[in-house]
Motif scaffolding. Sequence first.
Motif, short mmCIF file in Angstrom:
data_model
loop_
_atom_site.label_atom_id
_atom_site.label_comp_id
_atom_site.label_asym_id
_atom_site.label_seq_id
_atom_site.Cartn_x
_atom_site.Cartn_y
_atom_site.Cartn_z
N SER A 1 -81.30 26.63 -13.72
CA SER A 1 -80.05 25.87 -13.71
C SER A 1 -79.06 26.53 -12.76
CB SER A 1 -79.46 25.78 -15.12
OG SER A 1 -79.16 27.08 -15.61
N VAL A 2 -78.03 25.79 -12.38
CA VAL A 2 -77.07 26.26 -11.38
C VAL A 2 -75.69 26.38 -12.00
CG1 VAL A 2 -75.90 25.66 -9.22
CG2 VAL A 2 -78.36 25.33 -9.43
N LEU A 3 -75.01 27.48 -11.70
CA LEU A 3 -73.65 27.69 -12.17
C LEU A 3 -72.75 27.87 -10.95
CD1 LEU A 3 -71.73 28.04 -14.52
CD2 LEU A 3 -72.39 30.45 -14.65
N LYS A 4 -71.97 26.85 -10.66
CA LYS A 4 -71.08 26.90 -9.49
C LYS A 4 -69.84 27.73 -9.79
CE LYS A 4 -72.24 22.56 -7.15
NZ LYS A 4 -71.68 21.32 -6.58
N GLY A 5 -69.43 28.50 -8.79
CA GLY A 5 -68.22 29.30 -8.91
C GLY A 5 -68.43 30.65 -9.54
N ALA A 6 -69.61 30.90 -10.09
CA ALA A 6 -69.88 32.18 -10.74
C ALA A 6 -70.17 33.25 -9.69
CB ALA A 6 -71.07 32.03 -11.69
N GLN A 7 -70.38 34.49 -10.16
CA GLN A 7 -70.85 35.53 -9.26
C GLN A 7 -72.18 35.07 -8.69
OE1 GLN A 7 -71.46 39.34 -11.11
NE2 GLN A 7 -72.11 40.34 -9.24
N GLY A 8 -72.20 34.76 -7.41
CA GLY A 8 -73.38 34.17 -6.81
C GLY A 8 -74.51 35.17 -6.66
N ASN A 9 -75.72 34.65 -6.47
CA ASN A 9 -76.87 35.53 -6.26
C ASN A 9 -77.69 35.12 -5.04
OD1 ASN A 9 -77.87 33.22 -7.49
ND2 ASN A 9 -78.99 34.29 -9.11
N PHE A 10 -77.00 34.59 -4.02
CA PHE A 10 -77.64 34.35 -2.73
C PHE A 10 -77.97 35.70 -2.09
CE2 PHE A 10 -76.65 33.72 1.96
CZ PHE A 10 -77.91 33.23 2.29
N PRO A 11 -79.21 35.95 -1.71
CA PRO A 11 -79.56 37.22 -1.07
C PRO A 11 -79.15 37.22 0.40
CG PRO A 11 -81.53 35.87 -1.30
CD PRO A 11 -80.40 35.12 -1.96
N GLY A 12 -77.85 37.11 0.63
CA GLY A 12 -77.34 36.88 1.98
C GLY A 12 -77.59 38.01 2.95
N ASP A 13 -77.48 39.25 2.47
CA ASP A 13 -77.69 40.36 3.39
C ASP A 13 -79.16 40.56 3.70
OD1 ASP A 13 -75.01 41.23 3.97
OD2 ASP A 13 -74.86 41.79 1.87
N ARG A 14 -80.02 40.21 2.77
CA ARG A 14 -81.46 40.24 3.08
C ARG A 14 -81.80 39.13 4.08
NH1 ARG A 14 -83.73 41.45 -3.07
NH2 ARG A 14 -82.90 43.58 -3.17
N ALA A 15 -81.11 38.00 3.96
CA ALA A 15 -81.30 36.93 4.94
C ALA A 15 -80.84 37.38 6.32
CB ALA A 15 -80.55 35.68 4.50
N THR A 16 -79.74 38.16 6.36
CA THR A 16 -79.27 38.68 7.64
C THR A 16 -80.26 39.71 8.20
OG1 THR A 16 -76.98 38.35 6.93
CG2 THR A 16 -77.33 39.78 8.82
N ALA A 17 -80.84 40.52 7.32
CA ALA A 17 -81.87 41.46 7.77
C ALA A 17 -83.06 40.72 8.38
CB ALA A 17 -82.33 42.33 6.60
N TRP A 18 -83.44 39.61 7.76
CA TRP A 18 -84.52 38.77 8.30
C TRP A 18 -84.17 38.30 9.71
CZ3 TRP A 18 -89.30 36.56 7.17
CH2 TRP A 18 -89.61 35.35 7.78
N LEU A 19 -82.91 37.87 9.89
CA LEU A 19 -82.44 37.44 11.21
C LEU A 19 -82.51 38.58 12.21
CD1 LEU A 19 -80.82 35.49 13.14
CD2 LEU A 19 -78.75 36.44 12.09
#
Length: 468
Positions: free
Chosen positions: A146-164
């Motif tokens: 399930s999805v909780l908008k506005g909460a402390q997110g858990n997108f692995p954004g820095d790992r995605a940047t490492a991939w880039l």
Amino acid sequence: MADFEMPLATVKASPKHVSTDYYYKLPERVIYKSYPVYAPGREPKGYWEWLQKQEPEVVFDPSKLKTEADWIKAGELLFDAPIDIDGAIISNDDVRDPAFYKYTNMPLTKDGVMPYARYVVSQKGKVLLGNLACGMCHTRVNPDGSVLKGAQGNFPGDRATAWLVRRADFPEKAAQFLTGALFNAPFVKDDPNSQLSQRSKDEIAKAFDAVPPGTFGRQGTSILFPPSVPDLIGVKDRTYLDHGGLARHRNIGDMMRYIAVNQALDFLGNYDGYIPVGINNKTLPEAGKSRFVGTFDRHSEAQLYAIAKYVYSLKPPVNPNKPNDVSKRGETIFIEQGCVSCHTPPLYTNNMLTPVDGFTVPEDHPKKYDIFDISIGTDPGYTLKTRRGTGYYKVPSLKGLWYRGPFLHDGSLAKLDDMLNPKRLRDDYVPTGFKGADVTTRAVRGHEFGLDLSATDRNALLAFLKTL
């Protein structure tokens, strides 16, 4: 804007944001209809082909917003609307590549949606991958999908940047420029962020890789001292925004300013002569001519207002942890231990700022700001060595702890239980959250309240905290 932000710990480097004239020369953002991104193997049959046939559709029209509910609904749309369609972090190729999901350990909804980015159609037959919506950082996929908008997110954004950064066709100079634009703070003595931005592509990628989901090196912070992603649920009742309390929050106008600044305007700020994406880091580009994401356009006032109204409307999910005899005993311990002096009910924060070790509170600050002049000994790196560092940390609310994590301002502890583990003070402790690149063990010091409780009392206190 004059008194919207607190001064930085390095006062002379407190940012001077762009002028009103410059700001209003930036074109307003056009908000196109966007569409969900499905993981490989989960996309409905024919979905990609269907997207190619869609006409571009502008979906934000403030003249049609008549009621409070209209503004909130429009704000949710804007909350999910990307401000970048040029692949700033992730691209179409990434989201259609199973290896990307494996590398980042990307959370997915129960329907197979990757909810942190959206497809955007800005012209028929051209489907682009949209990045950097508010929801990219502030969306949480729960263990049940399930999805909780506005909460402390858990997108692995820095790992995605490492991939880039690790891509063979991504130049080392580009990795260094990106890291510098995001994090350099040259006004800090021996700035570790500037040093990182001059290292090899592999070393930079390692530093990004070390940042776990739930923390995120957003611009002006650091992947060496990464901030945990703030929970926006209940933010209407917070007096300060950002971990260091950089932005004051007195009314909806301040929230609108905060959104504008954080949706990339601060890249154009002048930090004692240093402009992160300025020409040679010294001169502002002509308004609207910068090519760095988010700095060549802006949200309109109506768009900012709608986002703020939506954020203010966010409600917590139903808490499955119901009060019982154990949690009631924990509440008594919470009071007896003096936790209420900082985490004061009913908000479970006193909405004040605590100075960090190594920072001297200026004489005029107690008169201007809400200062609780006690240091709790947590790592001061974020608030002394970044472009957002004020010398303080704000006292966070404890509401919603049960669905949040990782914990502490840098996400060093993955679980709430880890906060009350006295072993975390030892140098041979293995942090359960953020460790740092090439770090195996380190102490997680600070906020040492409750570490001497008996196991029974510790469990009772945790039971109470999970009911909040």
